[in-house]
Design an enzyme around this catalytic site. Structure first.
Site, PDB file in Angstrom:
ATOM      1  N   SER A  24     -66.248   2.949  14.848  1.00  0.00           N
ATOM      2  CA  SER A  24     -67.454   3.339  14.120  1.00  0.00           C
ATOM      3  C   SER A  24     -68.640   2.444  14.459  1.00  0.00           C
ATOM      4  O   SER A  24     -69.433   2.118  13.584  1.00  0.00           O
ATOM      5  CB  SER A  24     -67.174   3.291  12.627  1.00  0.00           C
ATOM      6  OG  SER A  24     -66.705   1.996  12.287  1.00  0.00           O
ATOM      7  N   ARG A  69     -71.297   2.068  -3.260  1.00  0.00           N
ATOM      8  CA  ARG A  69     -72.443   2.850  -2.763  1.00  0.00           C
ATOM      9  C   ARG A  69     -72.639   4.081  -3.630  1.00  0.00           C
ATOM     10  O   ARG A  69     -71.685   4.828  -3.876  1.00  0.00           O
ATOM     11  CB  ARG A  69     -72.215   3.302  -1.323  1.00  0.00           C
ATOM     12  CG  ARG A  69     -72.200   2.147  -0.380  1.00  0.00           C
ATOM     13  CD  ARG A  69     -72.073   2.582   1.057  1.00  0.00           C
ATOM     14  NE  ARG A  69     -71.649   1.426   1.810  1.00  0.00           N
ATOM     15  CZ  ARG A  69     -71.527   1.375   3.130  1.00  0.00           C
ATOM     16  NH1 ARG A  69     -71.797   2.437   3.856  1.00  0.00           N
ATOM     17  NH2 ARG A  69     -71.136   0.283   3.729  1.00  0.00           N
ATOM     18  N   GLU A 108     -64.253  -1.688  15.718  1.00  0.00           N
ATOM     19  CA  GLU A 108     -63.926  -0.399  15.129  1.00  0.00           C
ATOM     20  C   GLU A 108     -64.641   0.674  15.936  1.00  0.00           C
ATOM     21  O   GLU A 108     -65.742   0.435  16.456  1.00  0.00           O
ATOM     22  CB  GLU A 108     -64.406  -0.333  13.684  1.00  0.00           C
ATOM     23  CG  GLU A 108     -63.725  -1.308  12.766  1.00  0.00           C
ATOM     24  CD  GLU A 108     -64.020  -0.975  11.303  1.00  0.00           C
ATOM     25  OE1 GLU A 108     -63.219  -0.252  10.704  1.00  0.00           O
ATOM     26  OE2 GLU A 108     -65.057  -1.421  10.783  1.00  0.00           O
ATOM     27  N   ASP A 167     -75.035  -4.546  11.059  1.00  0.00           N
ATOM     28  CA  ASP A 167     -73.689  -4.902  11.512  1.00  0.00           C
ATOM     29  C   ASP A 167     -73.137  -3.934  12.559  1.00  0.00           C
ATOM     30  O   ASP A 167     -72.145  -4.240  13.211  1.00  0.00           O
ATOM     31  CB  ASP A 167     -72.714  -5.085  10.333  1.00  0.00           C
ATOM     32  CG  ASP A 167     -72.627  -3.884   9.422  1.00  0.00           C
ATOM     33  OD1 ASP A 167     -73.345  -2.888   9.655  1.00  0.00           O
ATOM     34  OD2 ASP A 167     -71.845  -3.947   8.447  1.00  0.00           O
ATOM     35  N   ARG A 168     -73.758  -2.778  12.719  1.00  0.00           N
ATOM     36  CA  ARG A 168     -73.274  -1.834  13.753  1.00  0.00           C
ATOM     37  C   ARG A 168     -74.129  -1.936  14.999  1.00  0.00           C
ATOM     38  O   ARG A 168     -75.272  -2.398  14.953  1.00  0.00           O
ATOM     39  CB  ARG A 168     -73.363  -0.399  13.244  1.00  0.00           C
ATOM     40  CG  ARG A 168     -72.471  -0.129  12.084  1.00  0.00           C
ATOM     41  CD  ARG A 168     -72.526   1.340  11.728  1.00  0.00           C
ATOM     42  NE  ARG A 168     -71.585   1.585  10.642  1.00  0.00           N
ATOM     43  CZ  ARG A 168     -70.981   2.735  10.421  1.00  0.00           C
ATOM     44  NH1 ARG A 168     -71.253   3.773  11.187  1.00  0.00           N
ATOM     45  NH2 ARG A 168     -70.125   2.862   9.429  1.00  0.00           N
ATOM     46  N   LYS A 219     -68.828  -7.579  11.145  1.00  0.00           N
ATOM     47  CA  LYS A 219     -69.221  -7.068  12.450  1.00  0.00           C
ATOM     48  C   LYS A 219     -70.695  -7.402  12.656  1.00  0.00           C
ATOM     49  O   LYS A 219     -71.411  -7.654  11.685  1.00  0.00           O
ATOM     50  CB  LYS A 219     -68.928  -5.576  12.562  1.00  0.00           C
ATOM     51  CG  LYS A 219     -69.527  -4.698  11.476  1.00  0.00           C
ATOM     52  CD  LYS A 219     -68.947  -3.286  11.606  1.00  0.00           C
ATOM     53  CE  LYS A 219     -69.632  -2.309  10.669  1.00  0.00           C
ATOM     54  NZ  LYS A 219     -68.880  -2.096   9.427  1.00  0.00           N
ATOM     55  N   ASP A 234     -77.713  -0.598  12.888  1.00  0.00           N
ATOM     56  CA  ASP A 234     -77.798   0.232  11.678  1.00  0.00           C
ATOM     57  C   ASP A 234     -78.597  -0.437  10.555  1.00  0.00           C
ATOM     58  O   ASP A 234     -79.205  -1.489  10.751  1.00  0.00           O
ATOM     59  CB  ASP A 234     -76.397   0.610  11.190  1.00  0.00           C
ATOM     60  CG  ASP A 234     -75.657  -0.561  10.564  1.00  0.00           C
ATOM     61  OD1 ASP A 234     -75.911  -1.709  10.997  1.00  0.00           O
ATOM     62  OD2 ASP A 234     -74.844  -0.342   9.643  1.00  0.00           O
ATOM     63  N   THR A 276     -58.994   0.821   8.593  1.00  0.00           N
ATOM     64  CA  THR A 276     -60.448   0.916   8.716  1.00  0.00           C
ATOM     65  C   THR A 276     -61.138   0.002   7.693  1.00  0.00           C
ATOM     66  O   THR A 276     -60.759  -0.013   6.521  1.00  0.00           O
ATOM     67  CB  THR A 276     -60.871   2.369   8.484  1.00  0.00           C
ATOM     68  OG1 THR A 276     -60.355   3.139   9.566  1.00  0.00           O
ATOM     69  CG2 THR A 276     -62.375   2.519   8.424  1.00  0.00           C
ATOM     70  N   ASP A 322     -78.007  -2.288   7.927  1.00  0.00           N
ATOM     71  CA  ASP A 322     -77.803  -3.698   7.576  1.00  0.00           C
ATOM     72  C   ASP A 322     -77.450  -4.567   8.777  1.00  0.00           C
ATOM     73  O   ASP A 322     -77.044  -5.725   8.605  1.00  0.00           O
ATOM     74  CB  ASP A 322     -76.740  -3.825   6.487  1.00  0.00           C
ATOM     75  CG  ASP A 322     -75.395  -3.277   6.913  1.00  0.00           C
ATOM     76  OD1 ASP A 322     -75.367  -2.348   7.754  1.00  0.00           O
ATOM     77  OD2 ASP A 322     -74.355  -3.766   6.421  1.00  0.00           O
ATOM     78  N   SER A 364     -75.736   0.144   4.007  1.00  0.00           N
ATOM     79  CA  SER A 364     -75.484   0.152   5.443  1.00  0.00           C
ATOM     80  C   SER A 364     -76.163   1.307   6.169  1.00  0.00           C
ATOM     81  O   SER A 364     -77.372   1.446   6.108  1.00  0.00           O
ATOM     82  CB  SER A 364     -73.983   0.138   5.698  1.00  0.00           C
ATOM     83  OG  SER A 364     -73.744  -0.059   7.057  1.00  0.00           O
ATOM     84  N   HIS A 365     -75.351   2.159   6.801  1.00  0.00           N
ATOM     85  CA  HIS A 365     -75.911   3.225   7.640  1.00  0.00           C
ATOM     86  C   HIS A 365     -76.341   4.444   6.815  1.00  0.00           C
ATOM     87  O   HIS A 365     -76.852   5.405   7.372  1.00  0.00           O
ATOM     88  CB  HIS A 365     -74.871   3.655   8.674  1.00  0.00           C
ATOM     89  CG  HIS A 365     -73.586   4.084   8.037  1.00  0.00           C
ATOM     90  ND1 HIS A 365     -72.686   3.173   7.526  1.00  0.00           N
ATOM     91  CD2 HIS A 365     -73.086   5.298   7.775  1.00  0.00           C
ATOM     92  CE1 HIS A 365     -71.675   3.834   7.001  1.00  0.00           C
ATOM     93  NE2 HIS A 365     -71.882   5.124   7.127  1.00  0.00           N
TER      94      HIS A 365
HETATM   95  C1  VG1 Z   1     -67.092   3.648   7.815  1.00  0.00           C
HETATM   96  C2  VG1 Z   1     -66.407   3.378   9.130  1.00  0.00           C
HETATM   97  C3  VG1 Z   1     -65.684   2.044   9.066  1.00  0.00           C
HETATM   98  C4  VG1 Z   1     -66.672   0.938   8.680  1.00  0.00           C
HETATM   99  C5  VG1 Z   1     -67.365   1.311   7.381  1.00  0.00           C
HETATM  100  C6  VG1 Z   1     -68.445   0.325   6.999  1.00  0.00           C
HETATM  101  O1  VG1 Z   1     -66.122   3.757   6.806  1.00  0.00           O
HETATM  102  O2  VG1 Z   1     -65.517   4.408   9.469  1.00  0.00           O
HETATM  103  O3  VG1 Z   1     -65.079   1.782  10.312  1.00  0.00           O
HETATM  104  O4  VG1 Z   1     -66.013  -0.282   8.544  1.00  0.00           O
HETATM  105  O5  VG1 Z   1     -67.978   2.586   7.499  1.00  0.00           O
HETATM  106  O6  VG1 Z   1     -69.438   0.230   7.969  1.00  0.00           O
HETATM  107  P1  VG1 Z   1     -65.627   5.176   6.246  1.00  0.00           P
HETATM  108  O7  VG1 Z   1     -64.687   4.841   5.133  1.00  0.00           O
HETATM  109  O8  VG1 Z   1     -66.848   5.913   5.852  1.00  0.00           O
HETATM  110  O9  VG1 Z   1     -64.959   5.825   7.412  1.00  0.00           O
HETATM  111  V1  VG1 Z   1     -71.001  -0.182   7.502  1.00  0.00           V
HETATM  112  O10 VG1 Z   1     -71.888  -0.448   8.809  1.00  0.00           O
HETATM  113  O11 VG1 Z   1     -71.423   1.181   6.626  1.00  0.00           O
HETATM  114  O12 VG1 Z   1     -70.844  -1.437   6.441  1.00  0.00           O
HETATM  115 CO    CO Z   2     -73.602  -1.392   8.408  1.00  0.00          CO
END
Ligand code: VG1
Ligand code: CO
Length: 611
Positions: free
Chosen positions: A423, A76, A421, A338-339, A434, A334, A402, A336, A169-170
């Site tokens: 998150s 990213r 998770e 998955d959340r 997810k 979110d 994580t 993509d 993602s988010h």
């Molecule tokens: C975050 C979350 C983690 C999740 C990851 C990807 O990672 O804490 O639990 O799996 O995002 O989610 P980090 O390293 O920023 O804490 V997603 O929906 O962005 O693919």
């Molecule tokens: Co995501």
């Protein structure tokens, strides 16, 4: 599968010719990508090749870029970084350079994304490099759209060798924001570190990109286009995924709930990818009112929003759910898809509770789990609510670092069905990601099941009732996460180093405020399936009463460092379960801030996001 990946890794240390010459033993194993496919011609498809039909492939000289290392989930960066000449192309070519040719030559790959800015250009680059490296066919979601869970579902259903997900993602999207790329392999699972480390290694020495000389592909209409030995098929982004959901859930049960005049549902797609799924699934298949979908059109910049379904960034939905005459169930997903976030009337379900409640009710409410889940798992910082369900149901239980990639091996090995998770990630072994819509359907199933047979006018079992009942059975694990986004990296690292040092000086029995230390460590995980080890996965202070304070740095940001602080405390006494989590956890939160000297190190007085 990661065990295989590790074995492949050792093969990958050798020159490619060697990999080709060891092809038969490799194919004899259940190996990385092509295990379910027939052998493919291994000649490079080049203009000079004698293979026929011929696809013209150009060799483009390139130079390495620094820093193309993947984090918790894919690579990213800011869009502007990806727009640099060959930046994305280098990474994609490095990926092909990392895989044994048998794993993609003549093979099938999937490509999709969340519709964010730069996806269209990126899709064309990826398609041309895939063709240039001898991939046989690529399935692309229409307009380049496929949610992360849908990519996983399509890879599995079509027995593809792997797939690309174009998403950060988010993280916000648009010319000044983020872009990202993830690679999943044949089980539909995010590539393990053994593969992403190889890719990173190759990005540091790359000198050539193999690109097919084909025109840009029109991704706006369904159908197949052939370019010599290479085929692009544009597929509907929803149908394979929907078909899978129909096998997992009792759609009639959900339909019955959604058609009740005394039940209202609202879904916020946050102008992200689930906009493409919400209407076909919730409205067309399940009969929800079309007005139940908010922000349902995917936009390149998510409508200037931050497509992260939490209490801070999904504030439009939160206001509705905490307002007067709120719907009965509110949900969001979110960038993509998955959340997920689940809300009842004026009531927030923490993701840690959500996965525990789904697990406790799965057998009764979800046909996919009619024989009961095989095992349960959570990421380390996620609260222990799920542990209590596992112990009551006498199920195998796992605590992993994580990142979703750590669940896949357990699923492939038949040890794990439901996991989550903190998150806002919840899912199961129906795929290897997810799954936001899955979580919403799971909650609709639970509420539907609990209210089956209730007449209109009778009081319905609400989201809050389900949570209260769960807590009275299992106790409540109060949980909160504080995020400090975009801190100065060196200061954040200093804080982490300070805490590491404190951990090395601490011993069981030490007093921290009113809490007595049970142990403190830097979480490490040994995968029970392939024995691979992940270290430095989060700093834990675990106290004698089971309370926990955890600190980690995010691995998904694109600027500065994000500090995450996770706080948890168990409360068995049902008379205290209604207390607000911020109130119940206040002493522990204050302790966490003082132990870490967070304000001193970062200058931050307040978190950017509280969950
Ligand atoms: C975050 C979350 C983690 C999740 C990851 C990807 O990672 O804490 O639990 O799996 O995002 O989610 P980090 O390293 O920023 O804490 V997603 O929906 O962005 O693919
Ligand atoms: Co995501």
């Amino acid at each position: 599968m990661a065990s295989v990946a590790l074995r492949l890794n050792s093969l990958l240390q050798s020159p490619p010719q060697h990999v080709i010459s060891t092809r038969s033993p490799l194919l004899a194993r259940d190996h990385l990508l092509l295990s379910r496919r027939a052998p493919f011609p291994r000649l490079l498809v080049r203009a000079s090749s004698s293979a026929s039909p011929i696809l013209k492939v150009e060799s483009i000289p390139t130079k390495p870029y620094e820093g193309q290392k993947t984090g918790t989930s894919g690579l990213r960066k800011k869009v502007k970084v990806f727009q640099q000449e060959n930046y994305l192309a280098n990474w994609i070519q490095s990926l092909f350079n990392s895989l044994p040719p048998e794993d993609y030559k003549g093979g099938l790959l999937v490509l999709g994304g969340d519709g964010r800015f730069f996806n269209k250009e990126a899709a064309e680059i990826i398609i041309k490099i895939a063709a240039g490296n001898g991939v046989g066919k690529i399935l692309v979601g229409r307009d380049g759209i496929l949610s992360t869970p849908a990519v996983s579902a399509v890879i599995r259903k079509r027995k593809a060798n792997g797939g690309f997900i174009m998403s950060a993602s988010h993280n916000p999207g648009g010319p000044d924001y983020d872009w990202g790329i993830k690679f999943n392999y044949s089980s539909g699972q995010p590539a393990p570190e053994s593969i992403t480390d190889q890719i990173y290694g190759n990005t540091l020495s790359i000198s050539e990109i193999k690109m097919a000389d084909i025109p840009d592909v029109d991704l706006s209409s369904l159908g197949t286009k052939e370019y010599g030995s290479f085929t692009v098929e544009v597929v509907d982004p929803v149908s394979d995924y929907l078909e899978l959901m129909e096998t997992v859930f009792d759609f009639q049960l959900i339909k019955d709930l959604l058609s009740r005049p005394d039940f209202r549902f609202i879904f916020d797609a946050m102008h992200a990818v689930t906009g493409a799924y919400a209407k076909p699934i919730f409205v067309d298949q399940l009969g929800a009112n079309p007005s139940c979908i908010m922000n349902g059109v995917p936009l390149e910049d998510f409508g200037h929003g931050h497509p992260d379904p939490n209490l801070t960034y999904a504030k439009e939905l939160v206001q509705i759910m905490y307002g007067s005459n709120a719907p009965d169930l509110g949900a969001a997903s979110d960038g993509d898809g998955d959340r997920n976030m689940i809300l009842g009337k004026g009531f927030f379900i923490t993701p840690s509770d959500s996965v525990a409640i789904i697990a406790a009710n799965a057998q009764a409410a979800i046909p996919y789990f009619k024989s009961g889940p095989k095992g349960l798992a959570r990421s380390m910082p996620t609260s222990g609510a799920l542990d209590r369900v596992a112990s009551r149901l006498q199920l195998p239980f796992f605590e992993v670092p994580t990142g979703w990639k750590f669940f896949g091996n357990l699923m492939d090995d038949g040890k794990l069905s439901i996991c989550g998770e903190e998150s806002f990630g919840t899912g199961s072994d129906h795929i290897r990601e997810k799954d936001g819509i899955w979580a919403v359907l799971a909650w609709l199933s639970i509420i539907g099941e609990k209210n089956k047979g209730r007449k209109v006018g009778e009081k319905l079992v609400s989201v809050e009732d389900v949570a209260m009942e769960h807590w009275s059975t299992f106790g409540r694990n109060f949980f909160s996460r504080y995020d400090y986004e975009e801190c100065d990296s060196s200061k954040a690292n200093q804080m982490i180093e300070y805490l590491r040092d404190l951990i090395s000086r601490s011993k069981p029995g030490d007093a921290f405020g009113n809490y007595t230390l049970k142990f403190a460590d830097d979480f490490a995980y040994t995968d029970p399936v392939d024995g691979s080890v992940a270290t430095k996965q989060g700093l834990r202070f675990v106290f004698a009463d089971g309370s926990r304070i955890i600190y980690r740095l995010s691995g998904t940001g694109s600027a500065g460092a994000t500090i995450r602080m996770y706080i948890e405390q168990f409360e068995p006494d049902a008379s205290k379960h209604k207390v607000d989590a911020q109130v119940a956890l206040k002493p522990l939160i204050e302790l966490a801030l003082s132990i870490s000297k967070l304000e001193q190190f970062t200058g931050r007085q307040k978190p950017t996001v509280i969950t």
